[in-house]
Design a protein around this motif. Structure first.
Motif, PDB file in Angstrom:
ATOM      1  N   PHE A  30       1.886   7.099   6.549  1.00 37.61           N
ATOM      2  CA  PHE A  30       0.728   6.905   5.692  1.00 37.61           C
ATOM      3  C   PHE A  30       0.170   5.510   5.934  1.00 37.61           C
ATOM      4  CE2 PHE A  30       3.523   9.950   3.613  1.00 37.61           C
ATOM      5  CZ  PHE A  30       2.656  10.997   3.366  1.00 37.61           C
ATOM      6  N   GLN A  31      -1.113   5.370   5.752  1.00 38.19           N
ATOM      7  CA  GLN A  31      -1.774   4.102   6.022  1.00 38.19           C
ATOM      8  C   GLN A  31      -1.831   3.279   4.751  1.00 38.19           C
ATOM      9  OE1 GLN A  31      -5.704   4.519   7.617  1.00 38.19           O
ATOM     10  NE2 GLN A  31      -5.666   2.511   8.585  1.00 38.19           N
ATOM     11  N   GLY A  32      -1.249   2.097   4.801  1.00 38.45           N
ATOM     12  CA  GLY A  32      -1.282   1.196   3.664  1.00 38.45           C
ATOM     13  C   GLY A  32       0.038   1.169   2.905  1.00 38.45           C
ATOM     14  N   PHE A  33       0.440  -0.020   2.457  1.00 39.72           N
ATOM     15  CA  PHE A  33       1.742  -0.188   1.832  1.00 39.72           C
ATOM     16  C   PHE A  33       1.865   0.594   0.528  1.00 39.72           C
ATOM     17  CE2 PHE A  33      -0.658  -3.306  -0.583  1.00 39.72           C
ATOM     18  CZ  PHE A  33      -0.061  -3.273  -1.833  1.00 39.72           C
ATOM     19  N   ARG A  34       0.754   0.900  -0.122  1.00 40.87           N
ATOM     20  CA  ARG A  34       0.830   1.596  -1.401  1.00 40.87           C
ATOM     21  C   ARG A  34       1.375   3.011  -1.272  1.00 40.87           C
ATOM     22  NH1 ARG A  34      -4.346  -0.173  -5.126  1.00 40.87           N
ATOM     23  NH2 ARG A  34      -4.250  -2.423  -4.719  1.00 40.87           N
ATOM     24  N   TRP A  35       1.466   3.508  -0.059  1.00 45.31           N
ATOM     25  CA  TRP A  35       1.962   4.870   0.160  1.00 45.31           C
ATOM     26  C   TRP A  35       3.198   4.887   1.059  1.00 45.31           C
ATOM     27  CZ3 TRP A  35      -3.088   3.281   0.067  1.00 45.31           C
ATOM     28  CH2 TRP A  35      -3.827   3.730  -1.035  1.00 45.31           C
ATOM     29  N   GLU A  36       3.894   3.772   1.123  1.00 48.03           N
ATOM     30  CA  GLU A  36       5.125   3.682   1.917  1.00 48.03           C
ATOM     31  C   GLU A  36       6.321   3.928   1.001  1.00 48.03           C
ATOM     32  OE1 GLU A  36       5.494   0.414   4.666  1.00 48.03           O
ATOM     33  OE2 GLU A  36       3.328   0.187   4.782  1.00 48.03           O
ATOM     34  N   ALA A  37       6.510   5.174   0.625  1.00 43.03           N
ATOM     35  CA  ALA A  37       7.552   5.527  -0.337  1.00 43.03           C
ATOM     36  C   ALA A  37       8.945   5.197   0.177  1.00 43.03           C
ATOM     37  CB  ALA A  37       7.453   7.009  -0.684  1.00 43.03           C
ATOM     38  N   VAL A  38       9.221   5.465   1.444  1.00 46.01           N
ATOM     39  CA  VAL A  38      10.551   5.214   1.989  1.00 46.01           C
ATOM     40  C   VAL A  38      10.867   3.729   1.986  1.00 46.01           C
ATOM     41  CG1 VAL A  38      11.956   5.343   4.082  1.00 46.01           C
ATOM     42  CG2 VAL A  38      10.610   7.323   3.360  1.00 46.01           C
ATOM     43  N   ARG A  39       9.926   2.926   2.383  1.00 46.98           N
ATOM     44  CA  ARG A  39      10.138   1.469   2.418  1.00 46.98           C
ATOM     45  C   ARG A  39      10.521   0.931   1.041  1.00 46.98           C
ATOM     46  NH1 ARG A  39       5.137  -2.781   3.291  1.00 46.98           N
ATOM     47  NH2 ARG A  39       6.227  -4.679   2.611  1.00 46.98           N
ATOM     48  N   PHE A  40       9.808   1.342   0.015  1.00 49.44           N
ATOM     49  CA  PHE A  40      10.039   0.774  -1.313  1.00 49.44           C
ATOM     50  C   PHE A  40      11.133   1.506  -2.085  1.00 49.44           C
ATOM     51  CE2 PHE A  40       5.771  -0.789  -0.300  1.00 49.44           C
ATOM     52  CZ  PHE A  40       5.944  -2.134  -0.573  1.00 49.44           C
ATOM     53  N   ALA A  41      11.634   2.605  -1.533  1.00 51.81           N
ATOM     54  CA  ALA A  41      12.737   3.309  -2.187  1.00 51.81           C
ATOM     55  C   ALA A  41      14.007   2.466  -2.212  1.00 51.81           C
ATOM     56  CB  ALA A  41      13.003   4.629  -1.475  1.00 51.81           C
ATOM     57  N   HIS A  42      14.183   1.571  -1.249  1.00 51.54           N
ATOM     58  CA  HIS A  42      15.381   0.722  -1.214  1.00 51.54           C
ATOM     59  C   HIS A  42      15.492  -0.118  -2.478  1.00 51.54           C
ATOM     60  CE1 HIS A  42      14.435   1.685   2.977  1.00 51.54           C
ATOM     61  NE2 HIS A  42      15.717   1.534   3.230  1.00 51.54           N
TER      62      HIS A  42
END
Length: 220
Positions: free
Chosen positions: A71-83
């Motif tokens: 996905f384009q944009g950090f607001r939709w980076e669910a895996v990254r922020f799941a940590h």
């Protein structure tokens, strides 16, 4: 901290690259915090005598299921922020309060017992956080009161959003938006740590907490 000493757990997470870039500095600066706190690092690929983040099985499963989503944009980076979400959910027990601190935060001035006590949510409040008037809260730092009547419900629902992939039903998928969604849904009261800077995009470093800590991002 008052007549009765409160048990406080300070939690963060980073991987090996993050440790080298900023995590080591964060840990070294913990010497400026009040004594008697428990500091917990959820580590990934680095040994700092913390807890292994990938022992949280639902996080491993979520990452595996969704690793190919782009996905384009950090607001939709669910895996990254799941940590970050996984570290908080897993750690949020066995203490009176949990303080979340992003790995790229560091302390530059000694935090007094009086200052720390003033940041804690009171008996009616569930959390203290960096509220922003025009967008989701800044979640580089917040404090949860773990004996609040709705705490376990909130943590359970937060985890369920990942286990069921229902996080993808929300408008945004980063931890700040998801956490704010849960706080609104459960209707708990909270304390703002933004001072006069709730209108600012970076109330952490510009507001009251900036006297003691810096967050390595955003305009001063």
């Amino acid at each position: 901290m008052g007549k009765t000493k409160k048990s406080i757990k300070v939690v963060t997470t980073f991987n090996k690259a993050g440790y080298e870039q900023y995590g080591k500095r964060l840990m070294e600066s913990w010497r400026l915090w009040p004594k008697g706190l428990e500091f917990v690092v959820y580590q990934e690929g680095v040994d700092v005598s913390g807890k292994e983040l990938l022992d949280v099985q639902w996080l491993v499963d979520f990452k595996q299921r969704n690793k190919n989503k782009r996905f384009q944009g950090f607001r939709w980076e669910a895996v990254r922020f799941a940590h970050k979400s996984a570290a908080v959910i897993d750690a949020a027990k066995d203490a009176d309060f949990l303080i979340w601190v992003d790995g790229d935060v560091y302390t530059h001035k000694r935090i007094t017992d009086i200052a720390l006590a003033s940041w804690l949510p009171n008996d009616e409040e569930y959390l203290s956080w960096l509220w922003r008037e025009k967008m989701y809260p800044e979640c580089g730092f917040y404090i949860l009161r773990l004996n609040h009547s709705k705490h376990r419900q909130i943590m359970s629902e937060w985890q369920r959003l990942y286990e069921s992939d229902d996080i993808y039903r929300l408008e945004e998928w980063h931890d700040s938006f998801v956490f704010a969604h849960l706080i609104k849904r459960f209707g708990v009261t909270w304390k703002s740590l933004s001072g006069e800077f709730a209108w600012h995009s970076h109330p952490f470093i510009n507001g009251p907490l900036g006297e003691f800590m810096d967050h390595a991002k955003g305009p001063r």
